[in-house]
Design a protein around this motif. Structure first.
Motif, short mmCIF file in Angstrom:
data_model
loop_
_atom_site.label_atom_id
_atom_site.label_comp_id
_atom_site.label_asym_id
_atom_site.label_seq_id
_atom_site.Cartn_x
_atom_site.Cartn_y
_atom_site.Cartn_z
N UNK A 34 3.07 -0.72 -0.89
CA UNK A 34 2.28 -1.04 0.30
C UNK A 34 0.82 -1.02 -0.07
N UNK A 35 0.18 -2.13 0.18
CA UNK A 35 -1.23 -2.27 -0.15
C UNK A 35 -2.00 -2.05 1.16
N UNK A 36 -2.48 -0.82 1.34
CA UNK A 36 -3.07 -0.43 2.62
C UNK A 36 -4.59 -0.37 2.51
N UNK A 78 0.31 0.68 17.60
CA UNK A 78 0.30 0.55 16.14
C UNK A 78 0.04 -0.88 15.67
N UNK A 79 -0.84 -1.58 16.37
CA UNK A 79 -1.18 -2.95 15.99
C UNK A 79 -1.93 -2.97 14.66
N UNK A 80 -1.57 -3.91 13.81
CA UNK A 80 -2.25 -4.07 12.53
C UNK A 80 -1.95 -5.47 12.01
N UNK A 81 -2.48 -5.78 10.84
CA UNK A 81 -2.16 -7.07 10.24
C UNK A 81 -1.29 -6.82 9.01
N UNK A 82 -0.07 -7.28 9.10
CA UNK A 82 0.90 -7.07 8.03
C UNK A 82 1.08 -8.38 7.29
N UNK A 83 0.80 -8.38 6.01
CA UNK A 83 0.78 -9.61 5.22
C UNK A 83 -0.03 -10.70 5.93
N UNK A 84 -1.13 -10.27 6.52
CA UNK A 84 -2.05 -11.22 7.14
C UNK A 84 -1.70 -11.63 8.55
N UNK A 93 12.59 -8.04 6.78
CA UNK A 93 12.13 -9.41 7.02
C UNK A 93 10.92 -9.76 6.15
N UNK A 94 10.50 -8.82 5.28
CA UNK A 94 9.34 -9.07 4.43
C UNK A 94 9.78 -9.22 2.97
N UNK A 111 3.65 -6.72 -3.08
CA UNK A 111 3.14 -5.66 -2.20
C UNK A 111 3.01 -6.15 -0.75
N UNK A 112 3.31 -5.25 0.17
CA UNK A 112 3.14 -5.55 1.59
C UNK A 112 1.72 -5.12 1.96
N UNK A 113 0.89 -6.07 2.39
CA UNK A 113 -0.47 -5.66 2.75
C UNK A 113 -0.50 -5.21 4.21
N UNK A 114 -1.21 -4.12 4.44
CA UNK A 114 -1.37 -3.61 5.80
C UNK A 114 -2.85 -3.33 6.00
N UNK A 115 -3.44 -3.96 7.00
CA UNK A 115 -4.88 -3.76 7.24
C UNK A 115 -5.13 -3.73 8.74
N UNK A 116 -6.27 -3.20 9.15
CA UNK A 116 -6.54 -3.10 10.59
C UNK A 116 -6.79 -4.48 11.20
#
Lengths: 254, 605
Positions: free
Chosen positions: A6-8, A60-66, A78-79, A84-89
């Motif tokens: 996980x790329x956080x 828990x809203x965020x941007x997962x893989x953009x 489903x990913x 890496x799974x990117x997770x960003x605000x």
């Protein structure tokens, strides 16, 4: 047990960078599980908001893989986990720390919307009568969990930062819920164009696509509001009648 | 003095779920200044998760319903340990509170003639729950929020209260930190209303979110207030069991209200196997009658699947323990079977239970219109809490009020589904009204600087250089949860609870040594560390009370004392701090019920 990376995004308002964390993946896991597992074992101070874990509170809203997503409703299955799974605000709001961002603007916007004002009660006991069909139309809008993903994805806010002139899809949904409420007697059409900026929406429907509650935001809320507003302000017949009234002047009487 | 930002309010409300919001609205209507503090963002409290509905004897669907029947149902459900005066207020005032929500914009499902529709629920004699599909809690919190933000209430979001201050004999203020920056805030107030909700995070399997660490109960206890009925923790019979990541998430009782049935692995409706004596007369003894009840037949009795939650949870545990459970350690809850009975079943399930449909589809790959769900008990609700005056909701500390889940009294030994949302409204309003009245008659009390300093110092301890054997907060929290789940869960035994008591002592020592990484800026590790003392206080109160009640009643089941003891039905257990700061449990006799209420109970036998 299989693992995933996980790329956080770690950082604050001043800046930050993505950090990689590996964690094991078990059946049924969602992105939020992975984030909380990483928090508990590897990064105790990783900032993230969450509450219900069932897609009901919109924390828990965020941007997962953009893509703007609720982390609690995004299954790892489903990913593509080979990368890496990117997770960003969310990007449309100022950053606070890690995955938490400042959504305070939304709460300010909400306060500016004229509140519900019911018509006088229908029955002597002070209650109202409403048909289920009329209620259902509005219930769709009231499913909104205020996750603000629609605000996040909307280019008027995300790219053009029109936060001062535009209230965003979430609040058009709220205005629609009030305007179509079977009991409501308030009139909110004037603000729609003037201070709420409904004209900025060019119906790209991005908001509808990201809504975790599957609210048909554009078609059922925004377009009908646009129509009502245009009817009020640009209807040529109304304008002509208005012109006539103006011409008639004060002497013509009621 | 430590660096703290000071705020002044006539009434400070801690918690912004249904009870806190309703209290804030009531207090601000009484023209006092109101501050509302909440741990999360506004509108995210656990009220949002309430699914089934708000119990209120509106009698829109069955005109035989009345406040008296609702009162009798509530008392029976609570095994008569309830504060009967609270149960009376609740039953009488709930209908007006529901109508008030409608006047503030809530849109409930409708009857044919356009009134508020009501549905069946466990333990309620008539269809009584005003609802919006299966998202009633969201409708309620949003209605209160959207109304409340226009009432001049000062909302302080994402702040956690860590200490209450008293001045001589009454409440004077509260100390909090804000999650975002880690700054400290001092709230001076003439009255404080606790509306902090539950304690679910004391257990491993729970429907509650991270917030529900029993803060209000621990704060009140530390301030000298009495707690009551702490042995009564509600394990909701139907939580999700699979996949592991969703374990504990609630599956609404509304599924059974709409005709869903509980089955063991052999397909048997095991709820028919054990119907308690006090419910036998009003429970269907065959599947056909049960089905007719869920479909609105007024002459049918309700199916045993809709017996009270304590009983259903225990029956499920029995099936699992005796080897008749489902593959992942639960039982089956089947609503899909109604396809055999009605033509538009799929439509109807999706319409009446949209969130459940969505939840299972997305999180468990189960289509509930076609397959059964797997469910098992989950820690859901605290019947016990802060002991309050039934009329004013004031605790035993003057000026300190409590409402909603963190208060005790209304539900006794077991809460009926739907009685929580109505509880929040009725007693949130009362707490707000009386807190405002209390505040109007007083001035702000002084606050001792040294106590504030001490509070701040204690809160910053987790940042001190690591002590020997220091560890992180998450490990301690997880261990406490696992221990409470195993030793003070649905089925209890003295020997296990003695072990729990010992374990709590050790965990307290470990909690005192917890250290966290990073700084004060939005640091969940630090927040978790500061939640630990509340969780431990609450766990100790539950364990001590559960040891003291040597019988089985309502949600409290003792394997070593499996039957009900009539003598034990005459007292509540009170938990308080003694002069030396130790926890004491004592028996407090229940006052004799007023004759007119007794008559109502008898008439509705």
């Amino acid at each position: 047990m299989p693992g995933a990376t996980f790329r956080i995004w770690r950082g604050d308002a001043a800046g930050g960078a993505f950090a990689d964390y590996s964690t094991e993946v078990t059946e049924g896991m969602v992105v939020l599980d992975a984030v909380l597992r990483i928090q508990a074992a590897q990064a105790g101070d990783l900032a993230v908001r969450w509450n219900c874990k069932a897609g009901r509170c919109g924390s828990c809203s965020a941007e997962v893989n953009g893509r703007p997503r609720l982390m609690c409703m995004t299954r790892l299955s489903e990913l593509p986990l080979e990368q890496p799974v990117t997770v960003e605000p969310m990007r449309a709001f100022p950053r606070i720390k890690d995955l938490a961002c400042d959504v305070g603007w939304n709460y300010e916007v909400k306060k500016r919307i004229r509140p519900f004002k019911p018509r006088p009660p229908d029955a002597p006991d002070g209650t109202w009568r409403m048909a289920q069909a009329d209620v259902e139309r509005v219930q769709e809008f009231r499913k909104c969990i205020e996750c603000f993903l629609c605000q996040d994805v909307c280019h008027v806010l995300r790219e053009h930062a029109k936060h001062q002139e535009f209230i965003g899809p979430r609040y058009f949904v709220q205005v629609a819920a009030l305007e179509m409420h079977p009991l409501d007697a308030e009139d909110r059409l004037a603000e729609l164009g003037q201070t709420q900026g409904i004209g900025f929406c060019n119906i790209t429907k991005c908001c509808t696509r990201v809504c975790p509650e599957n609210i048909t935001i554009t078609d059922n809320a925004i377009i009908p509001l646009k129509e009502r507003w245009i009817d009020r302000h640009y209807d040529p017949i109304r304008r002509f009648l208005g012109w006539l009234r103006l011409k008639g002047g004060a002497g013509s009487g009621p | 003095m430590a660096e703290v930002q000071t705020h002044e309010h006539d009434v400070l409300i801690i918690g912004a779920g249904g009870a806190g919001l309703r209290a804030a609205i009531a207090a601000s209507a009484a023209k006092v200044s109101v501050g509302l503090v909440c741990k999360s963002l506004l509108g995210k409290a656990h009220t949002v998760m309430a699914e089934g509905g708000i119990a209120a004897a509106l009698a829109n669907v069955d005109e035989r319903d009345s406040w008296g029947v609702h009162f009798a149902d509530t008392m029976r459900g609570g095994q008569y340990l309830n504060d009967w005066r609270m149960a009376e207020f609740h039953a009488k005032e709930a209908p007006a509170c529901v109508r008030e929500l409608e006047a503030w914009g809530a849109l409930f499902d409708r009857t044919q003639d356009g009134r508020i529709l009501q549905r069946n629920f466990g333990g309620h004699r008539y269809p009584r729950l005003a609802h919006v599909g299966d998202r009633t809690g969201l409708e309620m919190i949003r209605t209160l929020q959207d109304y409340g933000i226009h009432q001049g209430i000062d909302v302080h979001m994402e702040r956690t209260v860590i200490a209450l201050f008293t001045d001589a004999d009454r409440i004077a203020g509260a100390l909090a930190y804000d999650r975002e920056r880690g700054f400290f805030h001092l709230f001076r107030a003439k009255a404080v209303v606790l509306a902090t909700g539950g304690i679910g995070r004391a257990y491993r399997i729970t429907s509650n979110s991270w917030e529900y660490t029993g803060d209000g109960l621990a704060l009140a206890y530390e301030a000298g207030a009495e707690l009551m009925d702490m042995e009564f923790v509600q394990f909701h019979p139907t939580g999700m069991v699979w996949p592991p990541s969703v374990q504990g998430i609630l599956v609404t009782e509304g599924v059974r209200g709409e005709g869903g049935v509980l089955l063991n692995k052999n397909g048997r409706r095991f709820m028919f196997d054990d119907i308690p004596e006090n419910y036998r007369a009003q429970t269907a003894d065959n599947e056909e009658e049960g089905w007719r009840y869920t479909q609105g037949d007024r002459n049918a009795r309700r199916p045993p699947d809709l017996l009270t939650r304590d009983h259903v949870a225990r029956c499920i545990v029995r099936e699992i323990k005796e080897g008749r459970g489902s593959p992942h350690g639960g039982v089956y809850l089947d609503i899909a079977w109604i396809r055999k009975r009605i033509p538009d079943a799929e439509e109807r399930i999706k319409k009446k239970l949209p969130s459940m449909y969505h939840q299972f589809k997305q999180l468990a790959d189960i289509d509930i219109t076609r397959e059964p769900m797997e469910v098992g008990p989950t820690t859901h609700y605290m019947m016990g809490g802060i002991r309050v005056d039934p009329e004013t909701q004031m605790s035993t500390v003057p000026g300190l009020f409590a409402a909603g889940e963190c208060a005790a009294g209304l539900h006794g030994a077991n809460r009926l589904g739907g009685n929580s949302l109505s509880d929040l409204l009725v007693f949130g309003k009362r707490a707000g009204d009386f807190a405002a009245r209390f505040a109007r008659e007083r001035t702000l009390g002084p606050l001792a600087a040294d106590r504030i300093d001490a509070g701040v110092r204690r809160a910053l301890e987790p940042f001190q250089p690591a002590a020997p054997e220091a560890e992180g907060p998450y490990a301690v929290q997880e261990e406490l949860q696992a221990m409470m789940q195993d030793l003070v869960g649905i089925v209890r035994h003295e020997e296990e609870m003695r072990r729990a008591q010992e374990a709590i002592g050790k965990l307290k020592e470990r909690a005192a040594r917890v250290r966290v990484a990073g700084n004060r800026h939005f640091n969940p590790g630090w927040h978790t560390a500061l939640d630990l003392p509340s969780l431990l206080t609450v766990s100790e109160a539950i364990t001590r009370s559960a040891l003291e009640r040597q019988e089985s009643r309502g949600a409290h089941f003792r394997e070593d004392h499996p039957s009900k003891d009539p003598e034990a039905g005459r007292f509540n257990l009170i938990v308080r701090q003694d002069g030396a700061g130790s926890m004491r449990v004592e028996r407090r006799p229940i006052p004799e019920m007023r004759p007119d209420l007794k008559k109502i109970v008898e008439e509705n036998g």
